[in-house]
Motif scaffolding. Sequence first.
Motif, mmCIF file in Angstrom:
data_model
loop_
_atom_site.group_PDB
_atom_site.id
_atom_site.type_symbol
_atom_site.label_atom_id
_atom_site.label_comp_id
_atom_site.label_asym_id
_atom_site.label_seq_id
_atom_site.Cartn_x
_atom_site.Cartn_y
_atom_site.Cartn_z
ATOM 1 N N ASN A 114 5.024 3.908 -2.192
ATOM 2 C CA ASN A 114 5.088 2.605 -1.513
ATOM 3 C C ASN A 114 3.874 1.745 -1.861
ATOM 4 O O ASN A 114 3.976 0.533 -2.064
ATOM 5 C CB ASN A 114 5.174 2.801 0.001
ATOM 6 N N GLU A 115 2.730 2.422 -1.921
ATOM 7 C CA GLU A 115 1.489 1.721 -2.253
ATOM 8 C C GLU A 115 1.566 1.107 -3.653
ATOM 9 O O GLU A 115 1.197 -0.052 -3.876
ATOM 10 C CB GLU A 115 0.360 2.761 -2.207
ATOM 11 N N VAL A 117 4.316 0.442 -5.351
ATOM 12 C CA VAL A 117 5.338 -0.618 -5.370
ATOM 13 C C VAL A 117 4.720 -1.924 -4.888
ATOM 14 O O VAL A 117 4.941 -2.995 -5.466
ATOM 15 C CB VAL A 117 6.546 -0.209 -4.494
ATOM 16 N N LYS A 118 3.913 -1.785 -3.842
ATOM 17 C CA LYS A 118 3.267 -2.969 -3.282
ATOM 18 C C LYS A 118 2.223 -3.523 -4.257
ATOM 19 O O LYS A 118 2.168 -4.719 -4.530
ATOM 20 C CB LYS A 118 2.601 -2.575 -1.956
ATOM 21 N N GLN A 119 1.422 -2.602 -4.777
ATOM 22 C CA GLN A 119 0.346 -3.018 -5.681
ATOM 23 C C GLN A 119 0.897 -3.705 -6.930
ATOM 24 O O GLN A 119 0.367 -4.706 -7.391
ATOM 25 C CB GLN A 119 -0.476 -1.785 -6.087
ATOM 26 N N PHE A 120 2.000 -3.151 -7.454
ATOM 27 C CA PHE A 120 2.590 -3.709 -8.679
ATOM 28 C C PHE A 120 3.611 -4.803 -8.383
ATOM 29 O O PHE A 120 4.190 -5.384 -9.314
ATOM 30 C CB PHE A 120 3.266 -2.602 -9.501
ATOM 31 N N ASP A 121 3.870 -5.010 -7.095
ATOM 32 C CA ASP A 121 4.816 -6.041 -6.693
ATOM 33 C C ASP A 121 6.183 -5.823 -7.365
ATOM 34 O O ASP A 121 6.793 -6.751 -7.913
ATOM 35 C CB ASP A 121 4.259 -7.426 -7.073
ATOM 36 N N LEU A 122 6.653 -4.579 -7.293
ATOM 37 C CA LEU A 122 7.900 -4.216 -7.983
ATOM 38 C C LEU A 122 9.117 -4.688 -7.198
ATOM 39 O O LEU A 122 9.238 -4.381 -6.003
ATOM 40 C CB LEU A 122 7.983 -2.693 -8.143
ATOM 41 N N PRO A 123 10.025 -5.397 -7.833
ATOM 42 C CA PRO A 123 11.274 -5.773 -7.146
ATOM 43 C C PRO A 123 12.261 -4.600 -7.191
ATOM 44 O O PRO A 123 12.886 -4.360 -8.224
ATOM 45 C CB PRO A 123 11.775 -6.959 -7.975
ATOM 46 N N MET A 135 6.885 -5.737 -16.050
ATOM 47 C CA MET A 135 7.409 -5.117 -14.837
ATOM 48 C C MET A 135 7.985 -3.729 -15.133
ATOM 49 O O MET A 135 7.855 -2.808 -14.334
ATOM 50 C CB MET A 135 8.507 -6.008 -14.228
ATOM 51 N N LYS A 138 5.230 -1.408 -15.372
ATOM 52 C CA LYS A 138 4.716 -1.085 -14.026
ATOM 53 C C LYS A 138 5.622 -0.059 -13.348
ATOM 54 O O LYS A 138 5.143 0.872 -12.690
ATOM 55 C CB LYS A 138 4.650 -2.353 -13.183
ATOM 56 N N GLU A 168 -3.557 -5.573 -13.828
ATOM 57 C CA GLU A 168 -2.913 -4.849 -12.716
ATOM 58 C C GLU A 168 -2.659 -3.395 -13.088
ATOM 59 O O GLU A 168 -2.878 -2.486 -12.281
ATOM 60 C CB GLU A 168 -1.595 -5.538 -12.354
#
Lengths: 299, 516
Positions: A114-115, A117-123, A135, A138, A168
């Motif tokens: 989750n961290e 996903v948040k850090q990489f701003d993954l859709p 992306m 990532k 990133e």
Amino acid sequence: MTSAIQTDNLVKKFRRVDALQGLTLNVPPGAVYALVGPNGAGKTTAIKILMNIFRATSGRAEMLGMDSFLIKGRQFESIGYVSENQELPEWMPAGLFLSYLRSFYPAWDRSLENELVKQFDLPLDRKLRHLSRGMRMKAALAGSLAYHPKLIMLDEPFTGLDPLVRDELIQGLLDRAEESTIFVSSHDLGEIESFASHVGYLEEGKLRFSEELASLVERFREVEVTFAVPPPLPQQVPENWMQLSTAAAVIRFTDCRFDAERTSADIRRVLGEAKNVSFAPMSLRSIFLAMAKSGRGTA
Amino acid sequence: MNQVWNIFRKDFRHHWREIAASLALMVGFSWVQIREWTQQYRMAYGAASAAYEILSGLVVPLVPIAWMFLIVRAVQGESLVGDRQFWVSRPYDWKKLLAAKALFVLVFVTVPLFITDFFLVAMAGFRPWTYIVGLLWLQLIWVLLLLLPTAALATVTASIGQILLALLFIVLYAIGMAALSDAIPNSSFAAGNAGLYFLLIVATVLAVILLQYSRRKTAQSRWLIAALAAAITLIMVATPYRALIMHKYPLAGSGSLPLQLAPMPSHAPAPDDAMYAGNQVPIVLPFSLSGLPKDSFAELDGVILTLTNSQGGSWDSGWEQRGTELFPDQKTFSIDLNLRRDEFDRMKSSPVNARLLLAFTLYQDRQQRPFTVPRGEFAMPGLGLCSAGTRPWNSIGSLNCRVPLRSPNFLLISSEVAKGTCPLPKDAPPINPDEIARGYVRNSDPGPAEVGISPVKIVTVYLSDSPNSRISPGICPGTPLILSHPEETGHTRIELQLDNVSLADYQRSLRPAKSE
């Protein structure tokens, strides 16, 4: 385990092409090791042999104390691998990709996932094929970090990425650097310099050198010697002087075994008394350019 | 098991459209099958009927194509070719990956096929549990003949394009082998290598699948397939067909001939009546037949003719396959052969000595049972559910049957023509009271089920009194039949020598021979 990665006289031939010519390498545990070199130097081949994707023609390779040839199945639970040309299951949404991988790793950390996903701003709901290259990298990296691998293998991970994404990704890696050994191949020297602890230079399948980045940067200097009148060019210069050039009363060269006292003494001995001598530290990029241009790898 | 399940679920999620299409085709196939059984005696016209015919014709080949596509997609989902796949650096256990793919094929191909077959057998009017071994056998046959080879090809290819290319190579190879088989003398008759080819193919396919999943050695696997093709070609070329035929059909001693054959006179046709078939010249060798014991008959399996003339010329036909039954009540029969026109012209210029070898299989036909054809649909012993010829457009009736899983090895159906109940055409010749018409159902497949998508075979039986063949009596309600399952008693070879004959006398005439 004294080395996270060790290779001994690794040779790989593709028909008539010698991709690796006796690669001997040692990566200490906890290191961020950057294997750099021009395209076609053998970096990807070396990584694929280590990952047991290719079989070496001869020689030996070990990762985490295991013979690379025997690495398969569960041994990959402690190794993360991301490559620029890896074929991902592009039909999968990013979220499904991560949840699918989750089932393969007993040590998968949902909160870390989750961290990341948040850090990489993954859709998470978008299919991998619809993601930008950055992306996708990532997503691949998130899928290779979320199980706390002891070793992270990265093959040209920054190629073609914009600087923001590169930062990133590097940050994502650095955040995990304490718990893992990171082995990264790249010809993007600017990024390597910012986070690598060790560096190896591979050229035409041969390792020209391998050492800590700090000592490498320490021993390379750009030297500029100014004379009152233009001096004659010397017949012989020390072996460690590279790319000797002259412009009017100034002689410039790169010293690849810099030591202030010894270099000054060598200048006096070879060039005579100078009006001014300056030593400038060099970036990794400048070092490799100098080495590549001089064709003198064994610095 | 967790990994197997996860890969299986992922594949299902990825390929659900292909799965749905494959299942829909199987449903469509079942519907077409049932409709054909129930509508087979009704004629239909018009655009709707034409559309149905096209669709029903398409659905049969599409079902196995859909299976193949599904298997290829599933296997190539974790491609075994190349070095860039994401999964090769993940903790996949190859045995679990293989198990997941096998589970996928089992769940979405084999089990639906089994259910469809079970359903079709029931809908055809049979008890499916009675045929459970045959139904399972049919699944095994499909697995060995289509599913495993498809999976093996998928393991050595990385995309649909590559597998289409591989299939193209296989088709070209098959065409080449067929042409080679035609060019090799005697090979068409001695088809004894099929079992060996089958074993080689299955072994290679299994080896390729295991090699690819365990080690991903694509180059080696492709070489293995190429070696299989080479081995089959080599076996086909190197097999001593003539010796095998001679061994299978030992020469009958003069005292133990199972039947007597005597050449009958023949006359050269008028030049305008002489028949030519392209650059081939058909010749007919007529024989009188006697000596076959009652309750037995012989089948002429193959024939070879060697001609020599006084000028040193010779010609050999090579063993040619035949399938002509000779019964005790039969008085004559003839052998047809073709010579190239230039060979014929060369050999006919002077008298020739003809040496004819005939290969026979001998049968006993003892356990004969009378059976009178009822009206409507009825159970035909040893065959299936049948109905007698009620086709309105055909005055000559036939027996139309649904047969579960496989036809009998040999079911012989005989009828005295004089006792027939079918309406005869007004211009029918008078019927000889001794005349017997026969029809048969044969099947050389040794397994409990025949290869085919449908487990229910449609068998149509016609009666014929060939070679007298002045009339083909039908099978209609009330027709008395004799049913039997002939048993093979042996093989034999008979040698006939015809000396100093004129080859031109045996050239086929365009005019039918007058009845003797």
